[in-house]
Design a protein around this motif. Structure first.
Motif, mmCIF file in Angstrom:
data_model
loop_
_atom_site.group_PDB
_atom_site.id
_atom_site.type_symbol
_atom_site.label_atom_id
_atom_site.label_comp_id
_atom_site.label_asym_id
_atom_site.label_seq_id
_atom_site.Cartn_x
_atom_site.Cartn_y
_atom_site.Cartn_z
ATOM 1 N N ALA A 23 6.802 6.879 -11.065
ATOM 2 C CA ALA A 23 6.939 8.161 -11.836
ATOM 3 C C ALA A 23 6.431 9.287 -10.590
ATOM 4 C CB ALA A 23 6.012 8.205 -12.891
ATOM 5 N N GLY A 24 5.851 8.766 -9.598
ATOM 6 C CA GLY A 24 5.476 10.021 -8.538
ATOM 7 C C GLY A 24 4.004 10.201 -8.727
ATOM 8 N N LEU A 67 0.940 -1.443 0.135
ATOM 9 C CA LEU A 67 -0.004 -0.086 -0.037
ATOM 10 C C LEU A 67 0.941 1.137 -0.162
ATOM 11 C CD1 LEU A 67 -2.660 -1.243 2.622
ATOM 12 C CD2 LEU A 67 -2.937 -0.883 0.138
ATOM 13 N N SER A 68 0.664 2.130 -0.731
ATOM 14 C CA SER A 68 1.439 3.259 -1.209
ATOM 15 C C SER A 68 0.517 4.564 -0.322
ATOM 16 C CB SER A 68 1.433 3.775 -2.299
ATOM 17 O OG SER A 68 0.395 4.040 -3.077
ATOM 18 N N ASN A 69 -0.313 4.438 0.342
ATOM 19 C CA ASN A 69 -1.156 5.625 0.897
ATOM 20 C C ASN A 69 -0.816 5.453 2.425
ATOM 21 O OD1 ASN A 69 -2.877 4.568 -1.489
ATOM 22 N ND2 ASN A 69 -2.841 6.796 -1.303
ATOM 23 N N SER A 70 -1.118 6.400 2.962
ATOM 24 C CA SER A 70 -0.937 6.560 4.753
ATOM 25 C C SER A 70 -1.524 5.246 5.257
ATOM 26 C CB SER A 70 -1.684 7.561 5.259
ATOM 27 O OG SER A 70 -2.996 7.598 5.213
ATOM 28 N N SER A 71 -0.874 4.713 6.684
ATOM 29 C CA SER A 71 -1.527 3.546 7.036
ATOM 30 C C SER A 71 -2.971 3.868 7.464
ATOM 31 C CB SER A 71 -0.423 3.262 8.274
ATOM 32 O OG SER A 71 -0.459 4.232 9.000
ATOM 33 N N LEU A 72 -3.099 5.026 7.934
ATOM 34 C CA LEU A 72 -4.520 5.105 8.638
ATOM 35 C C LEU A 72 -5.702 4.826 7.463
ATOM 36 C CD1 LEU A 72 -6.603 6.095 10.750
ATOM 37 C CD2 LEU A 72 -6.176 8.457 9.807
ATOM 38 N N PHE A 73 -5.477 5.374 6.538
ATOM 39 C CA PHE A 73 -6.465 5.250 5.325
ATOM 40 C C PHE A 73 -6.466 4.012 4.756
ATOM 41 C CE2 PHE A 73 -6.463 9.933 5.441
ATOM 42 C CZ PHE A 73 -7.555 10.253 5.573
ATOM 43 N N ALA A 74 -5.128 3.378 4.693
ATOM 44 C CA ALA A 74 -4.897 2.009 4.191
ATOM 45 C C ALA A 74 -5.774 1.103 5.240
ATOM 46 C CB ALA A 74 -3.710 1.641 4.209
ATOM 47 N N GLY A 75 -5.515 1.246 6.450
ATOM 48 C CA GLY A 75 -6.445 0.436 7.340
ATOM 49 C C GLY A 75 -7.598 0.419 7.501
ATOM 50 N N LEU A 76 -8.156 1.756 7.161
ATOM 51 C CA LEU A 76 -9.928 2.034 6.867
ATOM 52 C C LEU A 76 -10.416 1.167 5.836
ATOM 53 C CD1 LEU A 76 -10.128 5.692 7.963
ATOM 54 C CD2 LEU A 76 -10.950 3.863 9.363
ATOM 55 N N LEU A 77 -9.636 1.324 4.722
ATOM 56 C CA LEU A 77 -10.131 0.428 3.429
ATOM 57 C C LEU A 77 -9.974 -0.863 3.770
ATOM 58 C CD1 LEU A 77 -11.273 1.043 0.721
ATOM 59 C CD2 LEU A 77 -8.971 0.901 -0.338
ATOM 60 N N ALA A 78 -8.909 -1.329 4.274
ATOM 61 C CA ALA A 78 -8.816 -2.849 4.596
ATOM 62 C C ALA A 78 -9.918 -3.267 5.419
ATOM 63 C CB ALA A 78 -7.681 -3.245 5.339
ATOM 64 N N ALA A 79 -10.355 -2.662 6.263
ATOM 65 C CA ALA A 79 -11.639 -2.994 7.249
ATOM 66 C C ALA A 79 -12.817 -2.964 6.337
ATOM 67 C CB ALA A 79 -11.575 -2.296 8.371
ATOM 68 N N LEU A 80 -12.848 -1.903 5.828
ATOM 69 C CA LEU A 80 -14.184 -1.829 4.588
ATOM 70 C C LEU A 80 -14.253 -3.011 3.748
ATOM 71 C CD1 LEU A 80 -14.313 1.950 4.301
ATOM 72 C CD2 LEU A 80 -16.115 0.729 5.523
ATOM 73 N N LEU A 81 -13.156 -3.180 3.030
ATOM 74 C CA LEU A 81 -13.151 -4.208 2.236
ATOM 75 C C LEU A 81 -13.207 -5.720 2.796
ATOM 76 C CD1 LEU A 81 -10.151 -3.495 0.015
ATOM 77 C CD2 LEU A 81 -12.582 -2.938 -0.509
ATOM 78 N N ALA A 82 -12.753 -6.051 3.812
ATOM 79 C CA ALA A 82 -12.903 -7.219 4.503
ATOM 80 C C ALA A 82 -14.512 -7.353 5.013
ATOM 81 C CB ALA A 82 -11.984 -7.195 5.706
ATOM 82 N N SER A 83 -15.005 -6.126 5.548
ATOM 83 C CA SER A 83 -16.305 -6.396 5.822
ATOM 84 C C SER A 83 -17.486 -6.613 4.614
ATOM 85 C CB SER A 83 -16.950 -4.882 6.271
ATOM 86 O OG SER A 83 -18.420 -4.888 6.638
ATOM 87 N N ALA A 84 -17.146 -5.893 3.388
ATOM 88 C CA ALA A 84 -17.838 -6.423 2.134
ATOM 89 C C ALA A 84 -17.724 -7.739 1.883
ATOM 90 C CB ALA A 84 -17.307 -5.485 1.149
ATOM 91 N N CYS A 85 -16.533 -8.353 2.102
ATOM 92 C CA CYS A 85 -16.315 -9.720 1.503
ATOM 93 C C CYS A 85 -17.032 -10.556 2.565
ATOM 94 C CB CYS A 85 -14.593 -9.871 1.926
ATOM 95 S SG CYS A 85 -14.276 -11.886 1.315
ATOM 96 N N PHE A 86 -16.875 -10.576 3.654
ATOM 97 C CA PHE A 86 -17.636 -11.430 4.382
ATOM 98 C C PHE A 86 -19.230 -11.218 4.369
ATOM 99 C CE2 PHE A 86 -13.869 -10.729 7.507
ATOM 100 C CZ PHE A 86 -13.334 -11.758 6.976
ATOM 101 N N ALA A 87 -19.879 -10.005 4.109
ATOM 102 C CA ALA A 87 -21.330 -9.927 3.747
ATOM 103 C C ALA A 87 -21.272 -10.726 2.514
ATOM 104 C CB ALA A 87 -21.575 -8.389 3.439
#
Length: 282
Positions: A125-126, A11-31
């Motif tokens: 390339a930034g 993940l190239s973005n900040s750990s805070l937002f990466a963690g939030l997205l990971a939690a959301l994706l996991a929730s969607a997966c289990f649903a």
């Protein structure tokens, strides 16, 4: 049970937002898994179907996020497809994995691998605000009657550019012969079929019988043609034109259905046998 794949090591973005997205994706997966179990229990094999099958679901994400700290997106691949017994699975493999893959994991790895290479180039390339991709594949049993099986695979994807693409691919199989049907297996007089089909097409498009196609359709030399993309349905012989085949992208796809009663005299011996099987259900 379906599968969900997560890889967040790059993940190239900040750990805070990466963690939030990971939690959301996991929730969607289990649903999604919960709803899938319900789907299999109620719709996996409809009453009266000749062939038993189960619906499988698969979901996988790229390890790369894109966007800003206020807007993060991830590339996603999803698939839903029927699973039959091994003998039938080998027959219908080309209808589900249309680029020659053998498994859904191979399809996922190919798609996400392409995006990952693109993402690495953008990050090097930034540029961390590149576009996310998506690919959704839905393979559906349209007709499952004695001796006849029709599958439709719909693919909706985006890999950059002005817009994504949506296509449908149709496949019909003679179960007794264990083979995919070609149009000439079902219809003996394709010249006369073209005449009947054009009459139905002009009615569908609200065109006069003598109207020319002109620049409104992509028919070469103003001559009507049928697509190779066809399937047998309960309603009739179906032909599907995907976007760009005969119309612009903005006008979308076109589906033409010709009632069997209009072409009964044009059928082959095999076509008549299959039509006899279908006519008891129509």
């Amino acid at each position: 049970m379906g599968k969900c794949v997560f890889k967040f090591s790059k993940l190239s973005n900040s750990s805070l937002f990466a963690g939030l997205l990971a939690a959301l994706l996991a929730s969607a997966c289990f649903a999604d898994r919960r709803s899938e179990s319900s789907t299999q229990a109620t719709n996996g094999s409809a009453a009266g179907d000749t062939l038993h099958y189960e619906l499988k679901q698969f979901k996988a994400f790229s390890p790369y996020l894109t966007g800003t700290e206020s807007s993060i997106d991830s590339t996603l691949f999803t698939a839903q497809y029927p699973v039959f017994n091994p003998e039938i699975d080998s027959m219908v493999l080309e209808a589900i994995f249309i680029d020659g893959e053998q498994t859904v994991e191979q399809v996922s790895e190919s798609f996400l691998g392409g995006f990952n290479e693109y993402a690495e180039e953008q990050i090097d390339a930034g540029n961390e605000a590149f576009h996310a991709w998506f690919k959704h594949q839905d393979s559906k049993v349209v007709l499952n009657e004695p001796g006849v099986l029709t599958l439709r695979t719909a693919i909706n994807d985006y890999t950059g550019g002005a817009h994504g693409m949506e296509i449908e691919l149709w496949f019909t199989f003679d179960v007794a012969q264990k083979k995919r049907l070609a149009l000439t297996d079902f219809v003996s007089d394709t010249t006369q079929l073209l005449t009947v089909a054009e009459r139905h097409f002009k009615k569908l498009e609200n065109l006069a019988d003598t109207a020319a196609y002109g620049s409104s359709y992509f028919f070469a030399n103003d001559s009507f043609v049928l697509p190779a993309n066809f399937g047998l349905t309960r309603e009739g012989l179906l032909f599907h034109y995907n976007p760009y085949e005969i119309k612009s992208y903005a006008e979308g796809s076109t589906t033409l259905v010709i009632p069997y009663s209009d072409i009964e005299e044009l059928l082959t011996e095999e076509g008549r046998r299959l039509y006899k099987e279908l006519s008891t259900k129509i």
